[in-house]
Design a protein around this motif. Structure first.
Motif, PDB file in Angstrom:
ATOM      1  N   GLY A 129      -3.015  -1.421   6.005  1.00  0.00           N
ATOM      2  CA  GLY A 129      -2.990  -2.249   4.816  1.00  0.00           C
ATOM      3  C   GLY A 129      -4.227  -3.126   4.776  1.00  0.00           C
ATOM      4  O   GLY A 129      -5.266  -2.787   5.350  1.00  0.00           O
ATOM      5  N   HIS A 161      -7.183   2.300  -2.017  1.00  0.00           N
ATOM      6  CA  HIS A 161      -6.103   2.315  -3.000  1.00  0.00           C
ATOM      7  C   HIS A 161      -4.921   1.477  -2.531  1.00  0.00           C
ATOM      8  O   HIS A 161      -4.094   1.915  -1.728  1.00  0.00           O
ATOM      9  CB  HIS A 161      -5.683   3.766  -3.279  1.00  0.00           C
ATOM     10  CG  HIS A 161      -6.815   4.599  -3.789  1.00  0.00           C
ATOM     11  ND1 HIS A 161      -7.204   4.610  -5.104  1.00  0.00           N
ATOM     12  CD2 HIS A 161      -7.674   5.422  -3.140  1.00  0.00           C
ATOM     13  CE1 HIS A 161      -8.243   5.417  -5.258  1.00  0.00           C
ATOM     14  NE2 HIS A 161      -8.554   5.910  -4.068  1.00  0.00           N
ATOM     15  N   GLY A 162      -4.847   0.273  -3.037  1.00  0.00           N
ATOM     16  CA  GLY A 162      -3.772  -0.643  -2.720  1.00  0.00           C
ATOM     17  C   GLY A 162      -4.040  -1.962  -3.401  1.00  0.00           C
ATOM     18  O   GLY A 162      -5.181  -2.269  -3.746  1.00  0.00           O
ATOM     19  N   TYR A 177       0.852  -1.179   0.000  1.00  0.00           N
ATOM     20  CA  TYR A 177       0.000   0.000   0.000  1.00  0.00           C
ATOM     21  C   TYR A 177       0.890   1.232   0.000  1.00  0.00           C
ATOM     22  O   TYR A 177       2.089   1.141   0.296  1.00  0.00           O
ATOM     23  CB  TYR A 177      -0.944   0.013   1.215  1.00  0.00           C
ATOM     24  CG  TYR A 177      -2.166  -0.864   1.018  1.00  0.00           C
ATOM     25  CD1 TYR A 177      -3.392  -0.314   0.665  1.00  0.00           C
ATOM     26  CD2 TYR A 177      -2.082  -2.243   1.162  1.00  0.00           C
ATOM     27  CE1 TYR A 177      -4.511  -1.110   0.459  1.00  0.00           C
ATOM     28  CE2 TYR A 177      -3.193  -3.047   0.958  1.00  0.00           C
ATOM     29  CZ  TYR A 177      -4.399  -2.477   0.604  1.00  0.00           C
ATOM     30  OH  TYR A 177      -5.500  -3.268   0.387  1.00  0.00           O
ATOM     31  N   TRP A 178       0.326   2.371  -0.343  1.00  0.00           N
ATOM     32  CA  TRP A 178       1.086   3.620  -0.339  1.00  0.00           C
ATOM     33  C   TRP A 178       1.685   3.830   1.050  1.00  0.00           C
ATOM     34  O   TRP A 178       1.037   3.539   2.061  1.00  0.00           O
ATOM     35  CB  TRP A 178       0.159   4.774  -0.704  1.00  0.00           C
ATOM     36  CG  TRP A 178       0.864   5.930  -1.331  1.00  0.00           C
ATOM     37  CD1 TRP A 178       1.065   7.162  -0.777  1.00  0.00           C
ATOM     38  CD2 TRP A 178       1.446   5.975  -2.639  1.00  0.00           C
ATOM     39  NE1 TRP A 178       1.744   7.983  -1.662  1.00  0.00           N
ATOM     40  CE2 TRP A 178       1.995   7.274  -2.817  1.00  0.00           C
ATOM     41  CE3 TRP A 178       1.561   5.043  -3.682  1.00  0.00           C
ATOM     42  CZ2 TRP A 178       2.644   7.667  -3.988  1.00  0.00           C
ATOM     43  CZ3 TRP A 178       2.203   5.432  -4.840  1.00  0.00           C
ATOM     44  CH2 TRP A 178       2.738   6.723  -4.984  1.00  0.00           C
ATOM     45  N   ALA A 233      -9.659  -2.513   4.452  1.00  0.00           N
ATOM     46  CA  ALA A 233      -8.550  -2.080   3.609  1.00  0.00           C
ATOM     47  C   ALA A 233      -8.805  -0.678   3.081  1.00  0.00           C
ATOM     48  O   ALA A 233      -9.954  -0.307   2.831  1.00  0.00           O
ATOM     49  CB  ALA A 233      -8.362  -3.040   2.434  1.00  0.00           C
ATOM     50  N   SER A 248      -0.388   5.348   3.752  1.00  0.00           N
ATOM     51  CA  SER A 248      -1.681   4.743   4.072  1.00  0.00           C
ATOM     52  C   SER A 248      -1.727   4.361   5.549  1.00  0.00           C
ATOM     53  O   SER A 248      -0.755   3.819   6.089  1.00  0.00           O
ATOM     54  CB  SER A 248      -1.903   3.491   3.214  1.00  0.00           C
ATOM     55  OG  SER A 248      -3.116   2.863   3.556  1.00  0.00           O
TER      56      SER A 248
END
Length: 267
Positions: free
Chosen positions: A54, A81-82, A47-48, A78, A51
């Motif tokens: 996760g 975005h991941g 993930y970023w 979650a 973030s």
């Protein structure tokens, strides 16, 4: 017409086979197959760095019930975005489409694969440029409106090693990332071609060092969604695949987990 017939046969013969990387040709038109372009979600999914969390899967039940039958159930949590996921246009463009508003025509469409992995392997911060698109079209023909464009950098070979895949694995710090992406000019060229969506085999359509996420801005102001962390692009032909990219239909969502599959025609 040939593509429509092919899709109809696929729908009738292949449901129930989506969990496999490929499907035997006996379940599809002769010589055809499915390719799963989705990474599994688990505790190792990158993930970023900023973030807050996760992917988390927590077991609620797993075992025999008092009634004598087996039962399993989990809860999951979650960020949108991941992993292999959708970026809906609203992610970087106010007033544009959210996840549930995307028409199926932007998620299910013929695909082309633009491969600039030779450049990316030489320079981690390589950018897809208009010249790559023009070279592709010179060799393979024009990119038609409504096409899903998949950009292959070859970065999938590093998945799921966060340090190699993202260029840095410092928690909470996104200032040292290095991986390939799409330039503003290339994004503008894809908007001009009125593509349905753009996918890439890295963590972002913008390259790692980006501060303004201009590829995101450019595509999403035109209501073009993005698919990120797309797997197994090396298994796809340059042309001829049909992409089915079906995210969670989250009302108001700026994105979400994505199951993306390619239908490869015979031949």
């Amino acid at each position: 017409m040939k593509l429509q017939l092919f899709v109809s046969l696929w729908v009738l013969t292949s449901l129930g086979c989506m969990g496999r990387t490929t499907v035997p040709s006996s379940r599809l038109p002769e010589g055809a197959r499915l390719v799963d372009l989705t990474y599994s979600f688990d505790e190792n999914t990158p993930y970023w760095p900023t973030s807050p969390s996760g992917f988390e899967l927590k077991q609620l039940s797993h075992g025999m019930t008092e009634a004598g039958f087996f039962y399993a159930s989990n809860t999951l949590c979650a960020p949108e975005h991941g992993g292999t996921h959708l970026d809906a246009p609203i992610h970087f463009a106010e007033g544009k489409m959210s996840a549930e508003q995307l028409p199926l025509e932007r998620l299910i469409a013929p695909a082309v694969v633009i491969d600039f992995s030779a450049d990316a392997m030489k320079e981690p911060d390589a950018l897809l440029q208009p010249a790559h698109i023009e070279s592709f079209e010179k060799e393979h023909g024009p990119i038609e409106p409504g096409t899903i464009v998949l950009v292959r950098s070859g970065w999938g070979k590093y998945w799921p090693n966060k340090k190699q895949y993202l260029g840095d694995d410092t928690p909470g710090d996104a200032s040292k990332l290095h991986f390939p992406g799409i330039s503003r000019e290339a994004a503008e060229a894809l908007v001009t071609r009125k593509v349905a969506a753009v996918g890439i085999d890295t963590a972002s359509v913008d390259y790692g060092p980006s501060k303004d996420f201009i590829a995101h801005q450019t595509l999403m102001k035109a209501d073009i969604p993005a698919f990120e962390n797309v797997a197994a692009m090396e298994q796809l032909p340059t042309r001829g695949a049909l992409i089915l990219a079906l995210p969670m239909k989250i009302r108001g969502g700026s994105g979400g987990p994505l199951r993306i599959v390619a239908v490869l025609p015979p031949g």
